[in-house]
Scaffold this motif. Structure first.
Motif, mmCIF file in Angstrom:
data_model
loop_
_atom_site.group_PDB
_atom_site.id
_atom_site.type_symbol
_atom_site.label_atom_id
_atom_site.label_comp_id
_atom_site.label_asym_id
_atom_site.label_seq_id
_atom_site.Cartn_x
_atom_site.Cartn_y
_atom_site.Cartn_z
ATOM 1 N N THR A 109 36.078 45.853 23.486
ATOM 2 C CA THR A 109 35.254 44.777 24.048
ATOM 3 C C THR A 109 33.788 45.015 23.697
ATOM 4 O O THR A 109 33.349 46.163 23.606
ATOM 5 N N ASN A 110 33.062 43.937 23.502
ATOM 6 C CA ASN A 110 31.633 44.037 23.189
ATOM 7 C C ASN A 110 31.009 42.644 23.289
ATOM 8 O O ASN A 110 30.689 42.024 22.277
ATOM 9 N N PRO A 111 30.847 42.126 24.512
ATOM 10 C CA PRO A 111 30.365 40.738 24.673
ATOM 11 C C PRO A 111 28.966 40.537 24.103
ATOM 12 O O PRO A 111 28.125 41.442 24.157
ATOM 13 N N ILE A 112 28.738 39.332 23.565
ATOM 14 C CA ILE A 112 27.456 39.049 22.897
ATOM 15 C C ILE A 112 26.624 38.016 23.656
ATOM 16 O O ILE A 112 25.606 37.549 23.152
ATOM 17 N N ASN A 113 27.060 37.648 24.863
ATOM 18 C CA ASN A 113 26.241 36.751 25.690
ATOM 19 C C ASN A 113 26.372 37.154 27.162
ATOM 20 O O ASN A 113 27.232 37.974 27.520
ATOM 21 N N VAL A 114 25.513 36.619 27.992
ATOM 22 C CA VAL A 114 25.469 36.992 29.413
ATOM 23 C C VAL A 114 26.784 36.653 30.109
ATOM 24 O O VAL A 114 27.307 37.448 30.902
ATOM 25 N N TYR A 115 27.318 35.475 29.815
ATOM 26 C CA TYR A 115 28.589 35.074 30.421
ATOM 27 C C TYR A 115 29.668 36.121 30.122
ATOM 28 O O TYR A 115 30.370 36.589 31.028
ATOM 29 N N GLY A 116 29.809 36.490 28.858
ATOM 30 C CA GLY A 116 30.814 37.483 28.460
ATOM 31 C C GLY A 116 30.588 38.830 29.125
ATOM 32 O O GLY A 116 31.534 39.497 29.570
ATOM 33 N N LYS A 117 29.327 39.228 29.233
ATOM 34 C CA LYS A 117 29.004 40.506 29.878
ATOM 35 C C LYS A 117 29.355 40.470 31.362
ATOM 36 O O LYS A 117 29.869 41.451 31.915
ATOM 37 N N SER A 118 29.092 39.340 32.009
ATOM 38 C CA SER A 118 29.401 39.221 33.440
ATOM 39 C C SER A 118 30.915 39.233 33.670
ATOM 40 O O SER A 118 31.397 39.821 34.634
ATOM 41 N N LYS A 119 31.657 38.597 32.769
ATOM 42 C CA LYS A 119 33.120 38.564 32.903
ATOM 43 C C LYS A 119 33.727 39.952 32.641
ATOM 44 O O LYS A 119 34.686 40.358 33.299
ATOM 45 N N LEU A 120 33.173 40.678 31.665
ATOM 46 C CA LEU A 120 33.668 42.032 31.402
ATOM 47 C C LEU A 120 33.382 42.947 32.586
ATOM 48 O O LEU A 120 34.238 43.746 32.983
ATOM 49 N N ALA A 121 32.193 42.810 33.167
ATOM 50 C CA ALA A 121 31.854 43.609 34.354
ATOM 51 C C ALA A 121 32.841 43.315 35.485
ATOM 52 O O ALA A 121 33.248 44.223 36.226
ATOM 53 N N GLY A 122 33.254 42.057 35.591
ATOM 54 C CA GLY A 122 34.245 41.672 36.593
ATOM 55 C C GLY A 122 35.600 42.309 36.332
ATOM 56 O O GLY A 122 36.266 42.779 37.264
ATOM 57 N N GLU A 123 36.014 42.335 35.075
ATOM 58 C CA GLU A 123 37.285 42.989 34.706
ATOM 59 C C GLU A 123 37.275 44.464 35.097
ATOM 60 O O GLU A 123 38.226 44.963 35.708
ATOM 61 N N VAL A 124 36.200 45.154 34.710
ATOM 62 C CA VAL A 124 36.086 46.598 34.980
ATOM 63 C C VAL A 124 36.133 46.860 36.482
ATOM 64 O O VAL A 124 36.870 47.744 36.956
ATOM 65 N N ALA A 125 35.370 46.069 37.239
ATOM 66 C CA ALA A 125 35.338 46.230 38.695
ATOM 67 C C ALA A 125 36.701 45.931 39.318
ATOM 68 O O ALA A 125 37.153 46.622 40.231
ATOM 69 N N CYS A 126 37.357 44.906 38.795
ATOM 70 C CA CYS A 126 38.665 44.491 39.313
ATOM 71 C C CYS A 126 39.684 45.622 39.192
ATOM 72 O O CYS A 126 40.369 45.974 40.155
ATOM 73 N N LEU A 127 39.759 46.222 38.007
ATOM 74 C CA LEU A 127 40.740 47.288 37.779
ATOM 75 C C LEU A 127 40.353 48.589 38.473
ATOM 76 O O LEU A 127 41.223 49.370 38.872
ATOM 77 N N LYS A 128 39.055 48.805 38.631
ATOM 78 C CA LYS A 128 38.602 50.007 39.342
ATOM 79 C C LYS A 128 38.959 49.912 40.823
ATOM 80 O O LYS A 128 39.483 50.862 41.416
ATOM 81 N N GLU A 129 38.671 48.761 41.424
ATOM 82 C CA GLU A 129 38.950 48.565 42.851
ATOM 83 C C GLU A 129 40.449 48.442 43.123
ATOM 84 O O GLU A 129 40.941 48.950 44.129
ATOM 85 N N ASN A 130 41.143 47.727 42.244
ATOM 86 C CA ASN A 130 42.583 47.510 42.429
ATOM 87 C C ASN A 130 43.325 47.636 41.101
ATOM 88 O O ASN A 130 43.511 46.659 40.385
ATOM 89 N N PRO A 131 43.767 48.855 40.766
ATOM 90 C CA PRO A 131 44.486 49.082 39.508
ATOM 91 C C PRO A 131 45.813 48.310 39.418
ATOM 92 O O PRO A 131 46.381 48.191 38.333
ATOM 93 N N GLU A 132 46.269 47.771 40.557
ATOM 94 C CA GLU A 132 47.530 47.019 40.575
ATOM 95 C C GLU A 132 47.319 45.523 40.323
ATOM 96 O O GLU A 132 48.258 44.735 40.437
ATOM 97 N N SER A 133 46.098 45.136 40.015
ATOM 98 C CA SER A 133 45.837 43.708 39.759
ATOM 99 C C SER A 133 46.226 43.328 38.332
ATOM 100 O O SER A 133 46.413 44.177 37.461
ATOM 101 N N ILE A 134 46.349 42.037 38.118
ATOM 102 C CA ILE A 134 46.632 41.481 36.789
ATOM 103 C C ILE A 134 45.415 40.682 36.350
ATOM 104 O O ILE A 134 44.894 39.854 37.108
#
Length: 281
Positions: free
Chosen positions: A121-146
């Motif tokens: 992953t390597n987002p090139i705009n703010v939207y992409g960066k915010s969505k990637l940050a959400g993915e990372v946080a999602c899996l960190k907080e709940n590794p059982e999420s999809i």
């Protein structure tokens, strides 16, 4: 009866889930708009989740104004990162199944082969960066999420490329469409059905999954398919992205490899043109 909370109820995906929910009366559906689930107010959001008490969350709500995000970075990150983090934390603390929707914009577009879930992953705009940050946080907080990454979403609801092309092709004699961004569209009905199929599946298998319709096309080729199916007489010309500058850069290649979700959840994914035809019925 399990309660399914759908955030972003008025968006394309939320609206399609609302239509499909009529076929799944075995669930108690709760469709939440911005008033019911306030993704930009985290204190309020936590209280709202505690009141709704879902068994499953389909997190379809997001800040999706890609160009506007460049000047509204804090808001984009609050909705796409911090709210997701809170929802994931709530889901793990309350034994809630979570399907979170992400985007092909987490990639930079430099690949020449279909992107897998393990691609860099390597987002090139703010939207992409915010969505990637959400993915990372999602899996960190709940590794059982999809997490489902999708691309080029369209439907009969909301604003999208297909509806814009339909309008312009009836209003104008000629239009220009970028021909150097490659990917595959996603008919929101197909993605909504896939999400329900995952919930209905015999086993819950967490992780990141890609989902879009089959096919590899440019926006220009997508426009030509719309022209053909709609029987429009408008001339469609292909132009490079450099001729159509936007505040946010777009990845030039974001074709998603869907083998994982097809194998793990035994999903059949239609070709993009097969699904596009349904818009014209």
């Amino acid at each position: 009866m399990k309660k399914i909370l759908v955030t972003g109820a008025n968006g394309q995906l939320g609206s399609e889930l609302n239509v499909l929910s009529e076929n799944y009366k075995n669930y108690n559906w709760f469709f939440a708009d911005r008033k019911n689930v306030t993704l930009d107010n985290l204190d309020l959001l936590k209280n709202q989740l505690n009141e709704i008490k879902p068994d499953v969350i389909f997190n379809c709500g997001a800040y999706t104004a890609v160009d506007k995000a460049e000047s509204e970075k804090d808001l984009a990150f609050k909705v796409n990162h911090l709210a997701v983090e809170l929802i994931a934390r709530y889901s793990v603390e309350n034994n809630v199944k979570l399907i979170h929707i992400s985007t092909d914009y987490v990639f930079d577009g430099s690949s020449s082969i279909a992107l897998s879930e393990k691609s860099q992953t390597n987002p090139i705009n703010v939207y992409g960066k915010s969505k990637l940050a959400g993915e990372v946080a999602c899996l960190k907080e709940n590794p059982e999420s999809i997490i489902i990454r999708t691309s080029w979403v369209y439907s009969k609801f909301g604003n999208n490329f297909v509806k814009t092309m339909q309008r312009l092709m009836q209003e104008r004699d000629e239009i220009n469409v970028v021909n150097d961004q490659i990917g595959s569209p996603t008919y929101a009905t197909d993605l909504a059905q896939a999400m329900i199929d995952i919930i209905e599946f015999s086993e819950w298998i967490p992780g990141i999954f890609n989902y879009s319709n089959e096919g590899e096309i440019s926006w220009y080729e997508f426009a030509l398919s719309i022209k053909e199916l709609g029987g429009y007489n408008c001339i469609v010309e292909g132009i490079p992205s450099s001729s159509y500058p936007t505040p946010a850069k777009r990845p030039s290649f974001s074709l998603l490899n869907k083998e994982k979700i097809k194998t793990v959840y035994d999903l059949k994914i239609p070709n993009y043109k097969e699904s596009l035809k349904k818009i014209f019925i």
